[in-house]
Design a protein around this motif. Sequence first.
Motif, short mmCIF file in Angstrom:
data_model
loop_
_atom_site.label_atom_id
_atom_site.label_comp_id
_atom_site.label_asym_id
_atom_site.label_seq_id
_atom_site.Cartn_x
_atom_site.Cartn_y
_atom_site.Cartn_z
N MET A 165 -18.42 20.96 -11.67
CA MET A 165 -17.76 20.83 -11.65
C MET A 165 -16.64 22.06 -11.97
O MET A 165 -15.66 21.86 -11.69
CB MET A 165 -17.80 19.84 -13.19
CG MET A 165 -18.05 18.64 -13.34
SD MET A 165 -18.62 18.86 -14.98
CE MET A 165 -17.79 17.57 -15.71
N GLN A 225 -15.54 22.67 -8.44
CA GLN A 225 -14.37 21.32 -8.36
C GLN A 225 -13.38 21.36 -9.07
O GLN A 225 -11.83 21.60 -8.81
CB GLN A 225 -15.34 20.32 -9.03
CG GLN A 225 -14.30 18.87 -8.40
CD GLN A 225 -14.14 18.21 -7.13
OE1 GLN A 225 -14.99 18.77 -6.02
NE2 GLN A 225 -12.88 17.87 -6.92
N ALA A 226 -13.30 22.08 -10.32
CA ALA A 226 -11.93 22.27 -11.75
C ALA A 226 -11.38 23.12 -10.90
O ALA A 226 -9.81 23.25 -10.93
CB ALA A 226 -11.88 21.60 -12.53
N ARG A 227 -11.86 24.19 -10.49
CA ARG A 227 -10.91 25.60 -9.84
C ARG A 227 -10.41 24.92 -8.59
O ARG A 227 -9.20 25.49 -8.03
CB ARG A 227 -11.85 26.45 -9.57
CG ARG A 227 -12.13 27.75 -9.60
CD ARG A 227 -13.13 28.87 -9.43
NE ARG A 227 -13.65 29.63 -11.05
CZ ARG A 227 -14.26 30.04 -10.72
NH1 ARG A 227 -15.13 30.15 -10.06
NH2 ARG A 227 -15.02 30.61 -11.72
N ASP A 259 -9.73 22.28 -7.59
CA ASP A 259 -8.68 21.08 -8.06
C ASP A 259 -6.97 21.91 -8.42
O ASP A 259 -5.85 22.11 -8.34
CB ASP A 259 -9.07 19.81 -8.35
CG ASP A 259 -9.66 19.41 -8.43
OD1 ASP A 259 -10.22 19.18 -6.56
OD2 ASP A 259 -10.58 18.43 -9.33
N ALA A 260 -7.40 23.14 -9.69
CA ALA A 260 -6.29 23.55 -9.82
C ALA A 260 -5.58 24.61 -8.86
O ALA A 260 -4.29 24.52 -8.84
CB ALA A 260 -7.10 24.36 -10.48
#
Lengths: 394, 203
Positions: free
Chosen positions: B114, B117-119, B121-122
């Motif tokens: 996650m 993924q977040a990284r 996405d950012a």
Amino acid sequence: MIPAADMAGPTLLLAGGDPLHHNYDYPIISLPNGYAILTNHIVMMLTVFVLMLWLLPRAARAISTGKTGTSHDYVTKGVFAHLIEVLCVFFRDDVAKPALGKNTDKFMPFLWTVFFFILFNNLLGMVPLLDATSLLFDGMINGTHEAAAHVESPAAGEGHGEVDAHAAGRDDASHGSGDHEAASLAGGVSEESHESHAMRLGPLVLFQDLTKEGTASHFHGIGGTATGNIAVTFSLALIAIIIIISSGIKSLGFGGFIDHLTLGTKFPLSVVIAFLECVGLVAKPFALMVRLFANMTAGHVMLASVLGFCSMAWNGVGPAGGIIISVPAIIFATIIGILEVLVAFIQAFVFTFLTAMFISLFQHQEHGHEAGHEHDHLHNHEYALGDAQMVAAH
Amino acid sequence: MTKLMSVLGSVVLMGIVPTALGAPEEGGTEAHAELLARPETAVPAMIAAIVMFCLLFFLLKKLAWGAILKGLNDRETKIRTEIESAENARAQATRALDDYQKELAKARTESSAMIQQARADAQRVADELRSKNEAELASMKNKAKEEIEAAKRAALTELYAQTAMLATQVAGRILHREIKPADHARLVEESLSQIGSLGRNGD
């Protein structure tokens, strides 16, 4: 009669005079025909009877589980109950169970009774009650009764006024026991004068002196080791063999039991085998009887002999020699005494253990008959060897 | 039957053999040792021992041994069940620990995924924003350039129109008189200053 009679105190006197003194079963109350109805050893067994009935149910209550429904129910309460529990568990799990298997619980009440009866008797025999009662009451009973004999004798007018109690007893010997009994039952006047030294309670005689023929009383003290009496060990062995054979017949059936004795062999050989097995059947309780009797007797004879050195030395070489000999003798006797406590446990254990083994010999085994029999005999042989070594060590 | 006879025969033999071998007679020569088993005391002691033992056996069986056996068996059962339940509990605990550890490992993997993924996405959002800003900036720049160009063109167009009108006016004035060299020079100079003033005004 005894050189040590000059010594003060009946303990040393008797120990010095006769090392078997502690092992005799002195009558306390006898019938006119000479047969005792109460003896020292019967008193000891009665004491054990009362002690066991008092102590063991108390221990049983402490050992049995409670009803509160908590884990506290399973805790045995009290030191004595713990001791009894340890012995019971040891006998059940380590002695009986390997031999009797699933039949263990059926025989445990009998085996426990045997063990505790013998143990209590052995241990009670270690308490010097005989000497204590002798010291306390010897002068009181023997003194008054002999004095009474001296007073009564002239009144009887039979010319025995100057004869002491012991001499009167020897006089009685000349009459023979049969004559004496008849005269006693008839209540003859002349016999009354001869028996005036005897203590009586109605028709019953108190403290019959077995060293003399006829009726004569002498107080030797009350105590002793009942299991050092071959009559008692005979009874225990008799009960054991009855249980061994009856349980065997119950388990194997009568035919099976006979078959077991012949090892399943055919006619000519079966006679020899059955003969040997029957010898074995008699030898087993005989060994139980003699082993317990001999061990208990031997310990007390040894103690009495060692302590007898004190009075021997005192009388032989005077007070200085007496003290010099007494110190090591008493130390040695103390060590023997401690060993005797151990022997008391060992012999109670051995008797019970071998009874359990003998019972197991005639129980239906789960494995094959032949193999089982051989196996049992092998076991028996091993145990007998072990036991022989143990007895030899004593 | 034969076996029974064998046993009975052997019992008889047992009586005969010791006699045949000359078994010693009973009774010792010692007067005192005889006291160890005198019938006068031995028989009563024997009977008393048997009676007392049997009584003890039956009484204790009722009063003590039953309770002790029950207690021992209860304890044994209790201990066995306790050990079994403890073993079960231990097995359950081991299973639970295994499950927990598996869950933990899974959670760790999931959380790191996650985070990744977040990284990502950012990063993507940032990249998008940056590129959008750059595009907007570029379009604004182009628009400004176009506007400047348009203004420039409009100014030049107006300049040309003014210049043409002035030239027309100058030509009209010239047509009204004869132009002398001095006049010509003056006219050009005037036109130029007018154009210059127009240029200053147009600024």
